[in-house]
Write a protein that holds these residues in place. Structure first.
Motif, short mmCIF file in Angstrom:
data_model
loop_
_atom_site.label_atom_id
_atom_site.label_comp_id
_atom_site.label_asym_id
_atom_site.label_seq_id
_atom_site.Cartn_x
_atom_site.Cartn_y
_atom_site.Cartn_z
N TYR A 63 -99.31 108.97 -7.61
CA TYR A 63 -98.23 108.80 -6.64
C TYR A 63 -97.18 109.90 -6.76
CZ TYR A 63 -100.32 104.18 -6.04
OH TYR A 63 -101.19 103.14 -5.81
N ARG A 80 -99.52 106.06 -11.40
CA ARG A 80 -98.17 106.61 -11.30
C ARG A 80 -98.20 108.14 -11.19
NH1 ARG A 80 -95.60 105.03 -16.15
NH2 ARG A 80 -93.76 106.08 -15.37
N ASP A 113 -100.63 104.35 -15.76
CA ASP A 113 -100.20 105.75 -15.80
C ASP A 113 -100.96 106.63 -14.82
OD1 ASP A 113 -98.30 105.24 -17.81
OD2 ASP A 113 -99.77 105.55 -19.39
N PRO A 121 -96.20 99.50 -14.07
CA PRO A 121 -95.70 100.61 -14.91
C PRO A 121 -96.72 101.12 -15.94
CG PRO A 121 -94.06 98.87 -14.78
CD PRO A 121 -95.31 98.34 -14.12
N TYR A 161 -91.87 102.30 -5.35
CA TYR A 161 -91.80 103.73 -5.06
C TYR A 161 -91.62 103.91 -3.53
CZ TYR A 161 -93.70 105.34 -9.60
OH TYR A 161 -93.90 105.64 -10.93
N GLN A 220 -89.58 106.60 -7.68
CA GLN A 220 -89.17 105.23 -7.93
C GLN A 220 -87.81 104.94 -7.31
OE1 GLN A 220 -89.01 103.98 -12.05
NE2 GLN A 220 -88.28 101.96 -11.50
#
Length: 172
Positions: free
Chosen positions: A143, A140, A137, A134, A168, A150
């Motif tokens: 993605y 994330r 960043d 998590p 995810y 998620q």
């Protein structure tokens, strides 16, 4: 930026993948993972034996990226799913996708993801899963741009230290 030559890895790539896997994991997580746990994890999860086994397993797919001189700079590892979510029959997992820092721009991540998606499609996958830290960043955001959302959470062990990851998924 130096071009990257992408190809499917073969058994002769195990030593390069072991070095690249350890280097990218260390670069990604040394800032907030305890050193002893990090070193233990890298020794086990990125050892030569690990990549030799992955490359020998027909259910796994490894992509490696190199410079024109043959220096490894990125890779992706796809496997049958092993995440704590309700599996769908045609799931496949993007277990690892990493680039060395200087190659994390210029479209290299997108090119590697496209190759990973194509490999998953060739195996008949209808959904691609992955886990992400998590606090990562940058990953994330990447993605999310690639269409992942998620669907769960999980504990990921680094040595003997637990970390929480997000799971995810992306429909193909």
């Amino acid at each position: 930026m130096t071009p990257v030559i992408w190809r499917r890895a073969d058994p002769s790539d195990a030593p390069a993948l072991s070095l690249l896997g350890g280097a990218t994991f260390l670069a990604s997580f040394a800032h907030d993972h305890p050193g002893d746990a990090l070193i233990a994890h890298i020794g086990k999860a990125h050892g030569l034996d690990y990549y030799q086994a992955a490359l020998a397993d027909p259910e796994q797919h490894v992509i490696i990226g190199e410079t024109a001189l043959g220096a490894p700079v990125g890779y992706a590892l796809l496997t049958p799913p092993n995440l704590p979510v309700d599996p769908e029959p045609d799931d496949y997992e993007l277990k690892r996708i990493y680039l060395l820092g200087p190659w994390q721009s210029g479209g290299h991540g997108h090119a590697l993801m496209e190759m990973a998606l194509e490999a998953a499609r060739e195996r008949g996958a209808k959904r691609l899963l992955l886990a992400v830290y998590p606090q990562n960043d940058k990953a994330r955001r990447f993605y999310a741009r690639q269409g992942f959302e998620q669907i769960g959470r999980m504990t990921f062990m680094v040595g003997d230290v637990p970390f929480e990851d997000m799971v995810y998924a992306r429909k193909m």
